[in-house]
Design a protein around this motif. Structure first.
Motif, PDB file in Angstrom:
ATOM      1  N   LEU A  65       0.785  -1.231   0.000  1.00  0.00           N
ATOM      2  CA  LEU A  65       0.000   0.000   0.000  1.00  0.00           C
ATOM      3  C   LEU A  65       0.824   1.292   0.000  1.00  0.00           C
ATOM      4  CD1 LEU A  65      -2.716  -1.182   2.523  1.00  0.00           C
ATOM      5  CD2 LEU A  65      -2.957  -0.944   0.047  1.00  0.00           C
ATOM      6  N   ASN A  66       2.030   1.257   0.550  1.00  0.00           N
ATOM      7  CA  ASN A  66       2.908   2.434   0.606  1.00  0.00           C
ATOM      8  C   ASN A  66       2.267   3.638   1.299  1.00  0.00           C
ATOM      9  OD1 ASN A  66       5.223   1.335  -0.717  1.00  0.00           O
ATOM     10  ND2 ASN A  66       4.031   1.409  -2.599  1.00  0.00           N
ATOM     11  N   ALA A  67       1.610   3.394   2.425  1.00  0.00           N
ATOM     12  CA  ALA A  67       1.023   4.487   3.197  1.00  0.00           C
ATOM     13  C   ALA A  67       2.112   5.261   3.919  1.00  0.00           C
ATOM     14  CB  ALA A  67       0.015   3.942   4.207  1.00  0.00           C
ATOM     15  N   ARG A  68       1.834   6.516   4.193  1.00  0.00           N
ATOM     16  CA  ARG A  68       2.805   7.383   4.866  1.00  0.00           C
ATOM     17  C   ARG A  68       2.833   7.162   6.378  1.00  0.00           C
ATOM     18  NH1 ARG A  68       2.875  13.736   3.557  1.00  0.00           N
ATOM     19  NH2 ARG A  68       1.656  13.938   5.410  1.00  0.00           N
ATOM     20  N   TYR A  69       1.692   6.754   6.947  1.00  0.00           N
ATOM     21  CA  TYR A  69       1.593   6.551   8.390  1.00  0.00           C
ATOM     22  C   TYR A  69       1.058   5.162   8.702  1.00  0.00           C
ATOM     23  CZ  TYR A  69       2.028  11.611   8.542  1.00  0.00           C
ATOM     24  OH  TYR A  69       2.474  12.903   8.383  1.00  0.00           O
ATOM     25  N   LEU A  70       1.577   4.588   9.775  1.00  0.00           N
ATOM     26  CA  LEU A  70       1.105   3.301  10.274  1.00  0.00           C
ATOM     27  C   LEU A  70       0.699   3.473  11.732  1.00  0.00           C
ATOM     28  CD1 LEU A  70       3.954   0.946   8.963  1.00  0.00           C
ATOM     29  CD2 LEU A  70       1.848   1.626   7.782  1.00  0.00           C
ATOM     30  N   VAL A  71      -0.397   2.823  12.107  1.00  0.00           N
ATOM     31  CA  VAL A  71      -0.872   2.863  13.484  1.00  0.00           C
ATOM     32  C   VAL A  71      -1.164   1.437  13.910  1.00  0.00           C
ATOM     33  CG1 VAL A  71      -2.649   3.704  15.059  1.00  0.00           C
ATOM     34  CG2 VAL A  71      -1.934   5.127  13.124  1.00  0.00           C
ATOM     35  N   VAL A  72      -0.717   1.089  15.099  1.00  0.00           N
ATOM     36  CA  VAL A  72      -1.043  -0.191  15.707  1.00  0.00           C
ATOM     37  C   VAL A  72      -1.689   0.115  17.046  1.00  0.00           C
ATOM     38  CG1 VAL A  72      -0.100  -2.338  16.645  1.00  0.00           C
ATOM     39  CG2 VAL A  72       0.871  -1.366  14.556  1.00  0.00           C
ATOM     40  N   GLU A  87      -3.226   0.722  24.167  1.00  0.00           N
ATOM     41  CA  GLU A  87      -1.923   1.242  23.748  1.00  0.00           C
ATOM     42  C   GLU A  87      -2.010   1.562  22.251  1.00  0.00           C
ATOM     43  OE1 GLU A  87       1.619  -0.873  25.928  1.00  0.00           O
ATOM     44  OE2 GLU A  87       0.284  -2.370  25.035  1.00  0.00           O
ATOM     45  N   HIS A  88      -1.412   2.675  21.868  1.00  0.00           N
ATOM     46  CA  HIS A  88      -1.417   3.098  20.464  1.00  0.00           C
ATOM     47  C   HIS A  88       0.016   3.438  20.062  1.00  0.00           C
ATOM     48  CE1 HIS A  88      -5.566   3.764  21.655  1.00  0.00           C
ATOM     49  NE2 HIS A  88      -5.173   4.740  22.455  1.00  0.00           N
ATOM     50  N   TYR A  89       0.423   2.954  18.913  1.00  0.00           N
ATOM     51  CA  TYR A  89       1.747   3.263  18.371  1.00  0.00           C
ATOM     52  C   TYR A  89       1.561   3.915  17.006  1.00  0.00           C
ATOM     53  CZ  TYR A  89       3.369   0.249  22.080  1.00  0.00           C
ATOM     54  OH  TYR A  89       3.606  -0.307  23.317  1.00  0.00           O
ATOM     55  N   PHE A  90       2.156   5.080  16.846  1.00  0.00           N
ATOM     56  CA  PHE A  90       2.037   5.866  15.622  1.00  0.00           C
ATOM     57  C   PHE A  90       3.408   5.947  14.966  1.00  0.00           C
ATOM     58  CE2 PHE A  90      -0.791   7.541  18.911  1.00  0.00           C
ATOM     59  CZ  PHE A  90      -2.030   7.393  18.312  1.00  0.00           C
ATOM     60  N   CYS A  91       3.463   5.668  13.679  1.00  0.00           N
ATOM     61  CA  CYS A  91       4.733   5.699  12.955  1.00  0.00           C
ATOM     62  C   CYS A  91       4.573   6.461  11.643  1.00  0.00           C
ATOM     63  CB  CYS A  91       5.194   4.291  12.605  1.00  0.00           C
ATOM     64  SG  CYS A  91       5.303   3.160  13.988  1.00  0.00           S
ATOM     65  N   GLN A  92       5.617   7.189  11.303  1.00  0.00           N
ATOM     66  CA  GLN A  92       5.687   7.815   9.982  1.00  0.00           C
ATOM     67  C   GLN A  92       6.761   7.086   9.197  1.00  0.00           C
ATOM     68  OE1 GLN A  92       6.329  12.038   9.926  1.00  0.00           O
ATOM     69  NE2 GLN A  92       6.196  12.140   7.705  1.00  0.00           N
ATOM     70  N   MET A  93       6.444   6.744   7.972  1.00  0.00           N
ATOM     71  CA  MET A  93       7.392   6.021   7.139  1.00  0.00           C
ATOM     72  C   MET A  93       8.490   6.946   6.632  1.00  0.00           C
ATOM     73  SD  MET A  93       6.406   2.951   7.278  1.00  0.00           S
ATOM     74  CE  MET A  93       7.677   2.362   6.169  1.00  0.00           C
ATOM     75  N   ASP A  94       9.708   6.442   6.678  1.00  0.00           N
ATOM     76  CA  ASP A  94      10.853   7.095   6.056  1.00  0.00           C
ATOM     77  C   ASP A  94      11.280   6.157   4.931  1.00  0.00           C
ATOM     78  OD1 ASP A  94      13.318   8.045   5.262  1.00  0.00           O
ATOM     79  OD2 ASP A  94      14.139   8.240   7.289  1.00  0.00           O
ATOM     80  N   PHE A  95      10.660   6.350   3.749  1.00  0.00           N
ATOM     81  CA  PHE A  95      10.892   5.431   2.637  1.00  0.00           C
ATOM     82  C   PHE A  95      12.331   5.490   2.144  1.00  0.00           C
ATOM     83  CE2 PHE A  95       6.240   6.019   2.394  1.00  0.00           C
ATOM     84  CZ  PHE A  95       5.857   4.685   2.460  1.00  0.00           C
ATOM     85  N   GLU A  96      12.929   6.668   2.223  1.00  0.00           N
ATOM     86  CA  GLU A  96      14.307   6.830   1.742  1.00  0.00           C
ATOM     87  C   GLU A  96      15.275   5.949   2.530  1.00  0.00           C
ATOM     88  OE1 GLU A  96      17.404  10.481   1.662  1.00  0.00           O
ATOM     89  OE2 GLU A  96      15.443  10.894   0.754  1.00  0.00           O
ATOM     90  N   ASN A  97      15.114   5.912   3.851  1.00  0.00           N
ATOM     91  CA  ASN A  97      16.006   5.123   4.704  1.00  0.00           C
ATOM     92  C   ASN A  97      15.423   3.769   5.098  1.00  0.00           C
ATOM     93  OD1 ASN A  97      18.195   7.080   4.949  1.00  0.00           O
ATOM     94  ND2 ASN A  97      16.676   8.324   6.031  1.00  0.00           N
ATOM     95  N   LYS A  98      14.250   3.430   4.541  1.00  0.00           N
ATOM     96  CA  LYS A  98      13.594   2.146   4.764  1.00  0.00           C
ATOM     97  C   LYS A  98      13.395   1.841   6.249  1.00  0.00           C
ATOM     98  CE  LYS A  98      15.082   0.331   0.403  1.00  0.00           C
ATOM     99  NZ  LYS A  98      15.855  -0.619  -0.338  1.00  0.00           N
TER     100      LYS A  98
END
Length: 148
Positions: free
Chosen positions: A112-119, A124-135
């Motif tokens: 999907l290549n989404a910019r943000y991931l949430v679990v 408990e909530h974990y929020f992440c922003q993807m850094d595609f350049e640095n994988k």
């Protein structure tokens, strides 16, 4: 159902044949009320009513194919261009958030290549922003508000 670490929301719950169902305003139908659905409905409402993501850009249990296997994202938010912006993986509040859960959402994001991931498990909530350049992904305090 358990009180979650999310804002309260009015949810329409009814009983049919000794089973509880919740009305899902996103799918516009009654869904069997499971502990995971309880979390999914609360978090989707949080995104729409508190973070201001449009309901029209929000999909629940969106199907995707991964390695010839059909999977479903719990919550998928699209951007104005119609591409995935946020993937949310919901677990029941009794389920511990582990590396395996992060691996699951990371596999979905390969497609999907989404910019943000949430679990979340609702507690408990974990929020992440993807850094595609640095994988890699960078943890955030919260998911950003919808940018109009």
């Amino acid at each position: 159902m358990q009180k979650l670490n999310l804002p309260d929301v009015y949810l329409k719950i009814k009983s049919k044949e000794n089973k509880l169902f919740i009305f899902d305003p996103f799918r516009k139908k009654d869904i069997m009320l499971t502990p995971e659905e309880w979390v999914r409905q609360h978090f989707a409402n949080y995104l729409v009513h508190h973070k201001k993501y449009p309901i029209s850009l929000t999909a629940l249990e969106k199907e995707l194919t991964l390695n010839n296997t059909k999977k479903r994202t719990d919550i998928l938010i699209y951007n104005k261009q119609g591409t995935p912006e946020i993937i949310v993986e919901c677990k029941a509040s009794s389920v511990k958030i582990t590396q395996e859960v992060f691996d699951q959402i990371a596999r979905y994001n390969l497609e999907l290549n989404a910019r943000y991931l949430v679990v979340t498990n609702g507690l408990e909530h974990y929020f992440c922003q993807m850094d595609f350049e640095n994988k890699k992904y960078v943890f955030l305090k919260d998911i950003p508000n919808y940018n109009i």
